[in-house]
Enzyme design. Structure first.
Site, PDB file in Angstrom:
ATOM      1  N   SER A 214      23.318  16.787 -49.953  1.00 11.69           N
ATOM      2  CA  SER A 214      22.505  16.157 -50.982  1.00 11.69           C
ATOM      3  C   SER A 214      21.618  17.200 -51.636  1.00 11.69           C
ATOM      4  O   SER A 214      21.078  18.080 -50.948  1.00 11.69           O
ATOM      5  CB  SER A 214      21.647  15.042 -50.368  1.00 11.69           C
ATOM      6  N   GLU A 215      21.436  17.101 -52.966  1.00  9.29           N
ATOM      7  CA  GLU A 215      20.688  18.124 -53.703  1.00  9.29           C
ATOM      8  C   GLU A 215      19.259  18.301 -53.206  1.00  9.29           C
ATOM      9  O   GLU A 215      18.676  19.378 -53.352  1.00  9.29           O
ATOM     10  CB  GLU A 215      20.619  17.784 -55.208  1.00  9.29           C
ATOM     11  N   ASN A 216      18.677  17.224 -52.649  1.00 12.53           N
ATOM     12  CA  ASN A 216      17.296  17.327 -52.207  1.00 12.53           C
ATOM     13  C   ASN A 216      17.135  18.093 -50.899  1.00 12.53           C
ATOM     14  O   ASN A 216      16.027  18.278 -50.424  1.00 12.53           O
ATOM     15  CB  ASN A 216      16.650  15.942 -52.097  1.00 12.53           C
ATOM     16  N   GLY A 217      18.245  18.550 -50.307  1.00 12.89           N
ATOM     17  CA  GLY A 217      18.133  19.462 -49.184  1.00 12.89           C
ATOM     18  C   GLY A 217      18.591  18.958 -47.838  1.00 12.89           C
ATOM     19  O   GLY A 217      17.977  19.272 -46.817  1.00 12.89           O
TER      20      GLY A 217
END
Length: 226
Positions: free
Chosen positions: A51-54
């Site tokens: 996920s892009e948020n880490g």
């Protein structure tokens, strides 16, 4: 036995997309329908969802009462983590994406045109905070699948040319709707499969873009997913 013709359209799409995911790969799931894909895959396959948020190693959606406000996907929905998961900062996360390390990304769409160009971030007349990671994902992932409902209020989302701003100049690899599986190739947009209960004629009627049809078009085989 599952009656696929009465299954929710979003679940049909997610189930079909799950068949494209190979074991031990790194996969990004976009907001909306793509988040349902992981529900159709067993964790024993060794697929790691990013996920892009880490987060690397997203698990299934947690049951009611088992959510953790510190563990969400890029869309802010609660998620879980599989054994071996990692929490990283957003710079590292986008480094994975832009560096070509993602095997696959599955994204929602507002429009896809006959050449395979995706528009998925601007809704006319509505405020949107920005493109998010979509541009990086379409450009950086090794394979791009669009998972979306075929029409919006009776209007085809598969169009000759996108009228909304493009997410990327790169064409996607596969488009999966509840009505069809399509692949944009050099000679046009190929109809590969029809959805449960849909005929080729019904798919053509619901699609504004011209479709390339070669031979008999099979119906989706959804029974092989987990």
């Amino acid at each position: 036995m599952v009656d696929f013709e009465t299954m929710d359209p979003k679940e049909i799409i997610a189930r079909r997309v799950s068949l494209e995911i190979r074991p031990k790969t790194l996969v990004n799931l976009g907001i909306g329908i793509p988040t349902l894909v992981s529900d159709h895959l067993d964790e024993s396959l060794g697929v790691f969802f990013q996920s892009e948020n880490g987060v690397v190693g997203l698990g299934h959606r947690p049951p009611e009462g088992m959510t953790d406000r510190h563990l969400t996907d890029a869309g802010g929905s609660f998620t879980s983590a599989v054994p071996g998961a990692s929490i990283i900062d957003s710079a590292f996360s986008f480094g994975l994406i832009r560096g070509g390390h993602l095997d696959l990304t599955v994204l929602g769409g507002l429009q896809v045109d006959a050449k395979g160009h995706l528009a998925n971030w601007m809704i006319p007349g509505k405020f949107v905070p920005g493109m998010g990671g979509a541009m990086d994902l379409v450009t950086g992932a090794k394979k791009v699948i669009v998972a979306m409902i075929h029409t919006a209020k009776g209007v085809s989302k598969i169009v000759p040319e996108c009228t909304l701003p493009l997410t990327s100049q790169r064409r996607v690899n596969l488009i999966v709707t509840e009505m069809a599986v399509m692949a944009p190739l050099d000679d046009g947009l190929h109809l590969l499969e029809t959805g449960p209960g849909y005929s080729v004629e019904e798919v053509i009627a619901a699609t504004d873009a011209e479709l390339v049809i070669k031979g008999d078009v099979p119906q989706m085989n959804l029974s092989l997913s987990v």
